[in-house]
Write an enzyme that holds these catalytic residues in place. Structure first.
Site, PDB file in Angstrom:
ATOM      1  N   ASN A 292       0.812  -1.212   0.000  1.00 15.37           N
ATOM      2  CA  ASN A 292       0.000   0.000   0.000  1.00 15.37           C
ATOM      3  C   ASN A 292       0.850   1.268   0.000  1.00 15.37           C
ATOM      4  O   ASN A 292       0.352   2.369   0.269  1.00 15.37           O
ATOM      5  CB  ASN A 292      -0.948   0.007   1.202  1.00 15.37           C
ATOM      6  N   HIS A 294       3.198   2.382   1.999  1.00 16.45           N
ATOM      7  CA  HIS A 294       3.620   3.026   3.234  1.00 16.45           C
ATOM      8  C   HIS A 294       4.344   1.996   4.092  1.00 16.45           C
ATOM      9  O   HIS A 294       4.325   0.803   3.806  1.00 16.45           O
ATOM     10  CB  HIS A 294       2.443   3.688   3.982  1.00 16.45           C
ATOM     11  N   CYS A 329       3.867   6.774   7.486  1.00 16.08           N
ATOM     12  CA  CYS A 329       5.305   7.025   7.374  1.00 16.08           C
ATOM     13  C   CYS A 329       5.755   6.572   5.990  1.00 16.08           C
ATOM     14  O   CYS A 329       5.422   5.471   5.549  1.00 16.08           O
ATOM     15  CB  CYS A 329       6.062   6.270   8.466  1.00 16.08           C
TER      16      CYS A 329
END
Length: 388
Positions: A292, A294, A329
């Protein structure tokens, strides 16, 4: 392989001379079996023949279990050992072997619960030769993804349903709480059950229990809350009715952890003043990213533990952990890990052997602007083996 290569440079007449007992032993060929030869002429030289040999190592059996237990969902009745492997070096590729029904786990309890077994690998253990918290979290995540993949509603996203894929939506975890009674050792087999239920108006709860496959004792419990995010805008959104219709048939009103035992308290923010240890310069690697785009949520655990004192890591067991995810993040971010510690009163221990357990509060934040990534809380219990 050396024997087979040497065989290819001899004339077939010599190879097929089975009056020589040594040749029979080397090639394990039954002269009554059909043997195919092919002739060719190379650079004007005399004809050479190629002998196609089906080699068979006798007395071996395929290892699909360890100590009589299923390995990654594959089940065989008898207990076997590595020294008893039976494998054909050359297989007939025209025969397709169907996937075993247990290969990716199976549904139980009227398809409300998904169950899968795993063996603890050597690369999944820590210095004390037991599985780590990261290992447990990875197994929980793997079981959840396989649950969706096997449910019949999976789309082309990472754990997304068909309707979610059409709308470019993905699941993201907002909070997870794990309680560990016992960590498995290298070679142990664990059995994981997982199921889902609604979480308030706009979320989904996923629970797990991990059992020791041999004793059937529950050794880990976990619960989590998930919401939906748009894959392109990276914004949270409501669960569409079409997605609810896909997942609601799988909802099971059951909790892995009793309500009174769930860590639902607010996790206080750790500051520079309250932190006892701060670890800086934590940079995500490319391998830390998931499908995804991240950082995988399990990766945060390792960064959190970077600011835990080494004596705690060595002498204490991590018995409980709660993670509250607040922001994504990316690979370009650089993080800081902060930890504050507080003694937890030891209970049911003799006064002469009592050791203080610890409760820690953690924070992962951006190094440049201090934006919060994850808040966490952990409980550490002194290892019994160190007590006199």
């Amino acid at each position: 392989m050396a024997l087979m290569q040497n065989a290819a440079i001899h004339y077939w007449e010599d190879l097929y001379n089975f009056s020589d007992q040594k040749k029979k032993d080397v090639f394990s060929i039954n002269p009554s079996q059909n043997v195919t030869f092919c002739a060719s002429r190379i650079n004007g030289c005399s004809n050479r023949r190629c002998l196609k040999v089906n080699a068979n190592i006798k007395g071996y059996k395929i290892v699909d279990t360890i100590n009589g237990k299923k390995v990654n969902g594959i089940h065989v009745e008898e207990m076997t050992f590595l020294g008893q492997r039976n494998t054909d070096l050359i297989k007939d590729r025209s025969i397709e072997e169907p996937n075993h029904e247990y290969l990716l786990g199976r549904f139980v309890e009227d398809r409300f619960v998904y169950r899968q077994s795993f063996v603890i690998r050597s690369y999944e253990i820590g210095p004390d030769k037991t599985a780590t918290m990261e290992t447990l979290m990875n197994l929980l995540q793997e079981t959840a993804l396989n649950h969706v993949a096997s449910s019949g509603v999976a789309g082309n996203g990472f754990g997304a349903t068909r309707e979610m894929s059409l709308r470019k939506l993905i699941w993201v975890v907002t909070r997870i709480h794990v309680q560990v009674d016992n960590y498995s050792s290298w070679g142990d087999v664990v059995e994981i059950d997982t199921w889902v239920d609604a979480a308030r108006k706009n979320g989904m709860r996923r629970d797990w229990i991990i059992r020791d496959y041999n004793t059937h004792k529950i050794i880990t419990r976990a619960t989590s809350t998930w919401v939906i995010m748009n894959r392109e805008t990276r914004r949270l959104c409501k669960i569409p009715d079409e997605v609810k219709n896909e997942v609601q048939p799988f909802y099971l009103n059951r909790t892995a952890i009793a309500t009174e035992d769930i860590d639902s308290e607010k996790i206080e923010k750790v500051t520079d003043e309250s932190a006892e240890r701060i670890r800086t310069g934590l940079a995500p690697r490319w391998s830390d990213m998931d499908a995804n785009q991240h950082v995988n949520n399990v990766k945060y655990i390792g960064w959190i533990l970077e600011s835990v004192p080494i004596n705690v890591l060595e002498d204490y067991n991590l018995t409980s952990m709660t993670l509250e995810y607040r922001r994504e993040c990316r690979q370009s971010n650089v993080l800081e890990s902060l930890t504050s510690m507080k003694a937890k009163t030891a209970e049911n221990k003799p006064n002469n052997t009592a050791k203080e357990d610890f409760k820690c509060t953690h924070l992962l934040r951006m190094e440049d602007d201090n934006a919060e990534i994850v808040r966490a809380r952990s409980v550490w219990q002194y290892k019994q083996k160190h007590m006199i």
